[in-house]
Design an enzyme around this catalytic site. Structure first.
Site, PDB file in Angstrom:
ATOM      1  N   HIS A 134      -9.056   9.963   3.605  1.00 17.11           N
ATOM      2  CA  HIS A 134      -8.651   8.948   2.627  1.00 17.11           C
ATOM      3  C   HIS A 134      -8.900   9.496   1.226  1.00 17.11           C
ATOM      4  O   HIS A 134      -9.966  10.064   0.955  1.00 17.11           O
ATOM      5  CB  HIS A 134      -9.431   7.656   2.828  1.00 17.11           C
ATOM      6  CG  HIS A 134      -8.788   6.467   2.203  1.00 17.11           C
ATOM      7  ND1 HIS A 134      -8.769   6.266   0.840  1.00 17.11           N
ATOM      8  CD2 HIS A 134      -8.114   5.427   2.736  1.00 17.11           C
ATOM      9  CE1 HIS A 134      -8.118   5.138   0.571  1.00 17.11           C
ATOM     10  NE2 HIS A 134      -7.707   4.613   1.712  1.00 17.11           N
ATOM     11  N   ARG A 168      -0.897   9.410   2.395  1.00 16.50           N
ATOM     12  CA  ARG A 168      -2.314   9.696   2.199  1.00 16.50           C
ATOM     13  C   ARG A 168      -2.641  11.181   2.185  1.00 16.50           C
ATOM     14  O   ARG A 168      -3.482  11.633   1.410  1.00 16.50           O
ATOM     15  CB  ARG A 168      -3.134   9.019   3.302  1.00 16.50           C
ATOM     16  CG  ARG A 168      -3.391   7.557   3.047  1.00 16.50           C
ATOM     17  CD  ARG A 168      -4.229   6.959   4.145  1.00 16.50           C
ATOM     18  NE  ARG A 168      -4.514   5.558   3.853  1.00 16.50           N
ATOM     19  CZ  ARG A 168      -5.042   4.713   4.721  1.00 16.50           C
ATOM     20  NH1 ARG A 168      -5.321   5.127   5.945  1.00 16.50           N
ATOM     21  NH2 ARG A 168      -5.272   3.463   4.384  1.00 16.50           N
ATOM     22  N   GLU A 223       0.834  -1.187   0.000  1.00 11.17           N
ATOM     23  CA  GLU A 223       0.000   0.000   0.000  1.00 11.17           C
ATOM     24  C   GLU A 223       0.872   1.240   0.000  1.00 11.17           C
ATOM     25  O   GLU A 223       2.100   1.156   0.123  1.00 11.17           O
ATOM     26  CB  GLU A 223      -0.949  -0.022   1.207  1.00 11.17           C
ATOM     27  CG  GLU A 223      -1.890  -1.216   1.175  1.00 11.17           C
ATOM     28  CD  GLU A 223      -2.981  -1.143   2.212  1.00 11.17           C
ATOM     29  OE1 GLU A 223      -3.212  -0.049   2.752  1.00 11.17           O
ATOM     30  OE2 GLU A 223      -3.608  -2.178   2.485  1.00 11.17           O
ATOM     31  N   ARG A 235      -1.158   8.971   9.289  1.00 11.57           N
ATOM     32  CA  ARG A 235      -1.037   7.543   9.542  1.00 11.57           C
ATOM     33  C   ARG A 235      -0.631   6.773   8.296  1.00 11.57           C
ATOM     34  O   ARG A 235      -1.157   7.001   7.205  1.00 11.57           O
ATOM     35  CB  ARG A 235      -2.368   6.989  10.071  1.00 11.57           C
ATOM     36  CG  ARG A 235      -2.329   5.483  10.348  1.00 11.57           C
ATOM     37  CD  ARG A 235      -3.595   5.025  11.018  1.00 11.57           C
ATOM     38  NE  ARG A 235      -4.757   5.057  10.154  1.00 11.57           N
ATOM     39  CZ  ARG A 235      -5.071   4.109   9.269  1.00 11.57           C
ATOM     40  NH1 ARG A 235      -4.283   3.067   9.092  1.00 11.57           N
ATOM     41  NH2 ARG A 235      -6.174   4.225   8.546  1.00 11.57           N
ATOM     42  N   HIS A 295     -11.369   9.899   7.404  1.00 10.33           N
ATOM     43  CA  HIS A 295     -11.092   8.471   7.552  1.00 10.33           C
ATOM     44  C   HIS A 295     -10.595   8.085   8.936  1.00 10.33           C
ATOM     45  O   HIS A 295     -11.026   7.077   9.482  1.00 10.33           O
ATOM     46  CB  HIS A 295     -10.059   8.064   6.499  1.00 10.33           C
ATOM     47  CG  HIS A 295      -9.766   6.594   6.473  1.00 10.33           C
ATOM     48  ND1 HIS A 295     -10.747   5.643   6.279  1.00 10.33           N
ATOM     49  CD2 HIS A 295      -8.596   5.904   6.604  1.00 10.33           C
ATOM     50  CE1 HIS A 295     -10.203   4.426   6.293  1.00 10.33           C
ATOM     51  NE2 HIS A 295      -8.911   4.567   6.507  1.00 10.33           N
TER      52      HIS A 295
END
Length: 492
Positions: free
Chosen positions: A225, A269, A111, A359, A324
């Site tokens: 997100h 992100r 990811e 994060r 998110h």
């Protein structure tokens, strides 16, 4: 009602705390607002669980890099060092989570902002394959009692010690006295107009802890997100899809992510979310092009979800950012202890220091697991003590059915306008003023009424105000906290 350990919340963090406390010999009561597992954020988690494959140092570096340099190195080390044992013990040996495999080994996914393939997953629906078995396992343990559709209204606190909480179910309010209390109430997505969180994510634990005197930190760092599909019913399109080669394209069909970061679609992100928002504003639309991969074969759950929502993924999935994850929360130590005696916090409502300003993908379930186990074990061993505490009042006539909902809609407008992806000092000042007024109204109504929706409204007001105040005090754009105009000095 008395118990050794009261756990409030039934996601992976709360379940882990309950499991560890029961293993340590404590009687555990787990109270949750949820009436079904799919009302928990854990159930919605898609990507998976990052593990320190090949050693902890590389994962630790990626966590710190994604945090924009704000993560606590000791907390990050605690996470990565605790991961192998926690995953093996709970997810593999105890719950037998059927992680996807590639031949004889696991099919590790990659990811954004990860330097290696290290994410354990079950298709793009990992959370439900963790939470369902976890709750079933806890229901089978003699020392664990699960109370569903049960809301915690406020903590039973006196002189810096927490003795449990007031619980509400079907309109009845009862004190639950506990030797130790563990908050695992999740995030704050319900405060925002558009979020991947369940509707019950109203910041209850953070607000209760703050009202009792616990500290909250890093509240300005609210993660959005970048790839969320759907309109009125948004659903996440896992970061793993970009990890397998999907591309972001603007309204003209042009790929744009590389203009914002060298890692393009696999940048952190916060970077990708702002890029998507700006390109949507500039060109009218952003789509996730999944043609570079066999989307249906690689992500059958997501393909089915798109079909059920009428999204034609073959021509590109329209996406936009949505709230998110809260990177901050109630300040805790390595065992989840807060600044109040016998009060612990774990999961998204806790600020462990792992995430800093942003994060890293697929670390939330891991953090909830590792800190939940530590907190649950530390919470066991205390004896419950009853204190004299007046119950919440319920003297005044009920308010109109839509009263709290209307106030909540007003809160969402304030939060959406001023506490989103990009903020400015003047907007933050206006948000604080409006939220103070709204909180004052909620406080007044809660003094004489005990309805769950009113207490959720008050919790949301308290938590939103904590976010606005933290954002106003931080003049530096870092990670999720991005100012359109740099503030000078510190705001009150």
């Amino acid at each position: 009602m008395t118990t050794d350990v009261l756990v409030i919340g039934s996601g992976i963090a709360g379940c882990s705390a309950a499991l560890a406390a029961a293993r340590a010999g404590a009687r555990v009561t787990l109270a949750t607002k949820a009436t079904a597992p799919d009302e928990c954020a854990t159930w919605r988690a898609q990507g998976g669980i990052a593990v320190p494959r090949g050693g902890p140092d590389a994962l630790a570096r990626d966590v710190r890099a994604a945090s924009d340099g704000c993560a606590d190195p000791d907390a990050v080390r605690a996470l990565v060092d605790g991961a192998p044992e926690a995953v093996a013990d709970v997810l593999l040996d105890t719950l037998s989570v059927p992680f996807d495999r590639d031949g004889d080994g696991f099919d590790y996914g990659r990811e954004a902002a990860h330097s290696a393939r290290r994410v354990l997953h079950v298709d793009a629906s990992t959370g439900r394959h963790v939470l369902g078995p976890f709750l079933s396992h806890l229901r089978g343990r003699e020392r664990v009692t699960i109370l569903e559709d049960t809301a915690a209204l406020d903590l039973l606190a006196r002189d810096g010690r927490v003795h449990g909480a007031w619980l509400e179910r079907d309109g009845d309010v009862e004190a639950c006295f506990a030797g130790a209390t563990v908050l695992a109430t999740g995030g704050i997505g319900a405060l925002f107009p558009r979020s991947t969180n369940p509707d019950g994510a109203t910041g209850d634990g953070i607000a209760m802890a703050a009202r009792a005197g616990a500290s909250a930190e890093d509240m300005e760092y609210v993660q959005f997100h970048p790839t969320v599909a759907g309109g009125d019913e948004p659903f996440l399109v896992s970061e793993a899809v970009r990890g397998e080669g999907a591309l972001l394209r603007d309204g003209n069909g042009e790929r744009f992510a590389a203009r914002y970061h060298p890692d393009a679609e696999l940048a952190p992100r916060d970077v990708v979310a702002r890029a998507v928002a700006r390109e949507r504003e500039r060109t009218g639309e952003v789509t996730l092009d999944v043609s570079p991969l066999d989307f249906r074969a690689a992500f059958p759950d997501l393909a089915a979800r798109c079909a059920a929502r009428g999204v034609e993924w073959r021509s590109g999935i329209p996406v936009a950012p949505a709230e998110h994850f809260l990177c901050g929360g109630i300040a805790v130590d390595r065992e989840g202890r807060t600044g109040l005696d016998r009060l612990f916090a774990v999961g998204e409502c806790a600020r462990t220091g792992v995430h800093g300003a942003n994060r890293l993908a697929s670390t939330s379930l891991l953090e909830g697991l590792v800190w939940g186990l530590r907190a649950g074990e530390a919470a066991a061993g205390y004896e419950s003590t009853r204190i004299d505490a007046p119950p919440p009042l319920d003297d005044d006539p009920p308010l109109p059915p839509a009263f709290a909902a209307d106030k909540f809609a007003r809160l969402r407008r304030i939060v959406g306008e001023h506490l989103g992806l990009e903020r400015d000092p003047d907007g933050l000042r206006r948000a604080r003023a409006a939220l103070r007024r709204l909180k004052g109204e909620a406080d007044a109504y809660c003094r004489t009424r005990t309805s769950r929706d009113l207490y959720e409204l008050r919790a949301a007001c308290v938590t939103a105000l904590l976010v606005a105040r933290a954002a106003g005090r931080n003049p530096e754009s870092r990670g999720c906290h991005h100012l359109t105009a740099e503030a000078s000095g510190r705001a009150d």
